[in-house]
Design a protein around this motif. Sequence first.
Motif, short mmCIF file in Angstrom:
data_model
loop_
_atom_site.label_atom_id
_atom_site.label_comp_id
_atom_site.label_asym_id
_atom_site.label_seq_id
_atom_site.Cartn_x
_atom_site.Cartn_y
_atom_site.Cartn_z
N THR A 249 -21.72 -8.93 -10.38
CA THR A 249 -20.93 -8.45 -9.06
C THR A 249 -20.93 -7.16 -8.93
O THR A 249 -21.05 -6.54 -7.83
CB THR A 249 -19.77 -9.30 -8.88
N LEU A 250 -20.47 -6.69 -10.02
CA LEU A 250 -20.31 -4.97 -9.83
C LEU A 250 -21.98 -4.25 -9.71
O LEU A 250 -21.81 -3.32 -8.86
CB LEU A 250 -20.01 -4.62 -11.25
N ARG A 251 -22.94 -4.83 -10.13
CA ARG A 251 -24.38 -4.36 -9.66
C ARG A 251 -24.43 -4.44 -8.41
O ARG A 251 -24.83 -3.66 -7.60
CB ARG A 251 -25.05 -4.92 -10.69
N ASN A 252 -24.18 -5.72 -7.81
CA ASN A 252 -24.43 -5.59 -6.32
C ASN A 252 -23.82 -5.05 -5.42
O ASN A 252 -24.03 -4.32 -4.47
CB ASN A 252 -24.08 -7.26 -5.98
N ALA A 253 -22.10 -5.00 -5.92
CA ALA A 253 -21.32 -3.80 -5.33
C ALA A 253 -21.90 -2.41 -5.15
O ALA A 253 -21.81 -1.50 -4.37
CB ALA A 253 -19.86 -3.96 -5.65
N ARG A 254 -22.35 -2.16 -6.58
CA ARG A 254 -22.72 -0.70 -6.46
C ARG A 254 -24.05 -0.44 -5.39
O ARG A 254 -24.30 0.62 -5.12
CB ARG A 254 -23.03 -0.49 -8.18
N ALA A 255 -25.01 -1.49 -5.60
CA ALA A 255 -26.08 -1.17 -4.77
C ALA A 255 -25.45 -1.12 -3.25
O ALA A 255 -26.20 -0.49 -2.50
CB ALA A 255 -26.82 -2.47 -4.94
N SER A 256 -24.80 -1.95 -2.89
CA SER A 256 -24.36 -2.13 -1.64
C SER A 256 -23.44 -0.81 -1.34
O SER A 256 -23.71 -0.11 -0.29
CB SER A 256 -23.18 -3.21 -1.29
N ASN A 257 -22.78 -0.28 -2.35
CA ASN A 257 -22.00 0.99 -1.94
C ASN A 257 -23.07 2.30 -1.78
O ASN A 257 -22.88 3.25 -1.11
CB ASN A 257 -21.06 1.22 -3.20
N LEU A 258 -24.03 2.34 -2.64
CA LEU A 258 -25.11 3.20 -2.78
C LEU A 258 -25.76 3.16 -1.10
O LEU A 258 -26.01 4.47 -0.70
CB LEU A 258 -25.97 3.13 -3.64
#
Length: 334
Positions: A249-258
């Motif tokens: 989940t954090l990886r997906n959120a990090r990609a979205s935030n990027l």
Amino acid sequence: MASPFKAVELLRITTVLEDCADQLAILGNIMRARQGRSAEEAATADIGDVPHRSHRELGSPVLPAYLSKVQRDRDYVDQAITALLEELQATGTFNSLLCIVDEEEKRKNQLQDVILKEEEGRNKTKVLQRQLQDIRKENALKLQDRDCFIAHLKDQLQETKARTALEKSYVTKCSKLLVYQGQKLNACSEKQLLEMIQFLHDRMEEEKRARAEMEGFLRRHQAHLEEKLETWMEQYERDMEEKQQEINTLRNARASNLLQLQELARKYQHSEQVVKEDRVQKLLLHQQLETERNQRIAALKIQSWWRGTLVRRQMGPHRKEKRMTTAKKKKKKN
């Protein structure tokens, strides 16, 4: 996905893997024949002749289990090679082999964690067993001391009885009062010794019950620790799954935030460019207005100077009025 190998390399790899699969099949046939022969030898072996047969003739006691393990490993490698051959022939890739390696590494790490936790449990069990042995030794020493004390009291009782008998035979010639007093004293001492013996027996029974309760408690505590170990293992597996989900989940959120950050940076650059252009236009407009204002001020100064010059020198319209006034005066005189 394109194949990372050339046609010739793929053909060589496929040939080598097919050769390995054939060798594994031959090894499986040999091992099955070996297992069957070992079973027949074990069934027909004579127990009376065992001491006279060599170790090689009898076979190792762990040979069947070892053969079974080797057979399982051979089957596993055979399946992996077969799957890899199918994938190479179909797509020219080896993703199935990489997946198998990753699964083996994960299984190895899990087994190492289980072994470490089992060793910790064994160490705790050993500590508890040592404590139980110390308690047993201490209780045995206490019981031994009390047995010695009881034996000493019994010896004192026997000595007292013997001394009482001697005194009784000696004091028989004395007065009845002294005999009565001696009997009373001896009876009181004997009663106290009997009470002491009974007290020690009660204490011994109590110690035995306490020891039994302590052993039961330690066994229950050991069973409880084993249950907790199983519960901790299950909780560890659940926690690992939850943490893996949180990481995903954090990886997906990090990609979205990027992506959002990149979009905001692009908008910021565009806005900054617009602001710079607007500042340049305002500066040019301000300079143009300042130039026009300076020009108007200069023109007004020139006009004022010129008007003052005309007035002072009586030039322009001011001069005409003067001539007309002079002409009128001359007319009146005439």
